[in-house]
Design a protein around this motif. Sequence first.
Motif, mmCIF file in Angstrom:
data_model
loop_
_atom_site.group_PDB
_atom_site.id
_atom_site.type_symbol
_atom_site.label_atom_id
_atom_site.label_comp_id
_atom_site.label_asym_id
_atom_site.label_seq_id
_atom_site.Cartn_x
_atom_site.Cartn_y
_atom_site.Cartn_z
ATOM 1 N N ASP A 267 0.853 -1.194 0.000
ATOM 2 C CA ASP A 267 0.000 0.000 0.000
ATOM 3 C C ASP A 267 0.882 1.235 0.000
ATOM 4 O O ASP A 267 1.835 1.322 0.779
ATOM 5 N N GLU B 197 1.018 4.895 1.041
ATOM 6 C CA GLU B 197 0.282 5.775 1.966
ATOM 7 C C GLU B 197 0.120 7.171 1.386
ATOM 8 O O GLU B 197 0.999 7.688 0.695
ATOM 9 N N ASP B 198 -1.028 7.769 1.681
ATOM 10 C CA ASP B 198 -1.267 9.164 1.295
ATOM 11 C C ASP B 198 -0.432 10.063 2.194
ATOM 12 O O ASP B 198 -0.579 10.018 3.425
ATOM 13 N N ASP C 143 -2.898 12.297 4.329
ATOM 14 C CA ASP C 143 -3.747 11.620 5.309
ATOM 15 C C ASP C 143 -3.203 10.212 5.498
ATOM 16 O O ASP C 143 -3.428 9.333 4.662
ATOM 17 N N ASP C 144 -2.492 9.983 6.609
ATOM 18 C CA ASP C 144 -1.826 8.694 6.767
ATOM 19 C C ASP C 144 -2.785 7.541 7.036
ATOM 20 O O ASP C 144 -2.368 6.392 7.148
ATOM 21 N N GLN C 145 -4.060 7.844 7.152
ATOM 22 C CA GLN C 145 -5.048 6.780 7.291
ATOM 23 C C GLN C 145 -5.525 6.281 5.928
ATOM 24 O O GLN C 145 -6.246 5.291 5.831
ATOM 25 N N ARG C 146 -5.117 6.971 4.891
ATOM 26 C CA ARG C 146 -5.627 6.682 3.556
ATOM 27 C C ARG C 146 -4.533 6.053 2.701
ATOM 28 O O ARG C 146 -3.367 6.387 2.815
ATOM 29 N N VAL C 147 -4.959 5.155 1.815
ATOM 30 C CA VAL C 147 -4.039 4.507 0.890
ATOM 31 C C VAL C 147 -4.327 5.042 -0.514
ATOM 32 O O VAL C 147 -5.474 5.048 -0.955
ATOM 33 N N LEU C 148 -3.278 5.481 -1.196
ATOM 34 C CA LEU C 148 -3.462 6.035 -2.538
ATOM 35 C C LEU C 148 -3.683 4.942 -3.573
ATOM 36 O O LEU C 148 -4.547 5.045 -4.436
ATOM 37 N N THR C 149 -2.869 3.908 -3.483
ATOM 38 C CA THR C 149 -2.995 2.803 -4.416
ATOM 39 C C THR C 149 -2.261 1.606 -3.830
ATOM 40 O O THR C 149 -1.413 1.765 -2.949
ATOM 41 N N ARG D 210 2.954 -1.484 4.071
ATOM 42 C CA ARG D 210 2.614 -0.080 3.824
ATOM 43 C C ARG D 210 3.909 0.687 3.638
ATOM 44 O O ARG D 210 4.758 0.727 4.539
#
Lengths: 290, 128
Positions: A178, A180-181, A184-190, B124
């Motif tokens: 994953d 990470e955005d 926003d570290d709770q969000r995954v970009l791709t 991640r």
Amino acid sequence: MNTDVTVAAPVLDEQAEHELARAVADLFAETERRFSRFRPDSELSRLNRATEAIDVSPELLELLLRARRHVADTQGIFDPTVGAALVAAGYDRSFERGALDRDTPGIALRSQFADLEIDEQHGRVVRPLHVQVDLGGFLKGLTVDRAARLAPSPAVIDAGGDAVLSGDGPDDAGWLVDIEDPIDDQRVLTTLRIRNGAVATSAPNRRQWRAGTGVAHHLIDPRTGAPSTSDLAQVTVLAPTAERADVLAKTAFVLGRDAGSRALERQPDIAAVLVLDDGSLHTIGDLDHA
Amino acid sequence: MTTERTCEPPRTSAFELRLYVVAMLAAVYVVAWRVIATPTPTPTNAAPVDGAPVPVVSTPGPAPAAQPVHRTVWIDDLPAALRPQVVLPPGWHVVSRTSTASTPAPQPRVQLVRVPASRPLRVRTRSS
């Protein structure tokens, strides 16, 4: 290398996995002990305090020669002699959020790796007083590569986002990574599938601090001696080794969107995901999206 | 013939009332002092090992910057102090007379992840 390390080796039994984890822990601890610029008793700190020629260990010599190759390969955009600039910017101790905040910004300092005199034959280094070496730009990736060689494939060694993923994954469908955005570290970009590769990400978001009325971060532009003012928010590079991914991610970030993209496109075995300041993604090379 | 007797509450004397008020105020003051008035460390409040306070420490480098170090302990032999991997509380610094002011870097922690077949492991990647 203020980070947690994740180890996964599904072909090993539990005891063997524990032994592997112990060996990986020892490797990271030893590397930290010998080559961290935040440890006054490390070999690197001894070099950074030297006022005349000193003899260095074969291991430190090897790291310096690796650094020199990275400098040459990136035309100086990646330069481990940014240590003084990092300290001037405020990064004078192991990072903890809030601990580096300061009321006055530091003075930008410029040095270059060529200022360091390395006598390979005798293992001796002469360090000009204005030069401070920081191996953090590639040492974590290199240590992850070395740790990965301790593990049988398939396996994952992940040190805070610098990871080696060997084999085809536990189900032969590749390892899931994953991205990470950075906003926003709770969000995954791709999410990508990676087989027999390494990944590293560079962004200023997790190591930044207040400096005067502005914000400083750890990604120093050697051309200015100051934190980079890139138009990128984040760069993720996939490469055969974590060390190379580490170096290229930092280089591309400092270069910015256009020059960074060109630099990455010139590499035959690289893929990358660039996150622009406006949040859009720009991909380079062949990527297997999950 | 019955006689009702009413029990009157005991009367509190003025002195007892004053005593009660003073005791309550004292209790409030003690609680406030302990909870609210946490002493702010000042450079002169450094905890010296050999009796010498440390108001200011200079960091080395081409452009040394002096910065106040509020909680400081003098250690003569820095390598010996670091060898047992002293872990200091946040905000404390180990200062050597001849070396950089620094806090020992935390050791990397290794987490072992058992990969179950039912749930894929997701790595991640992020800046760290």
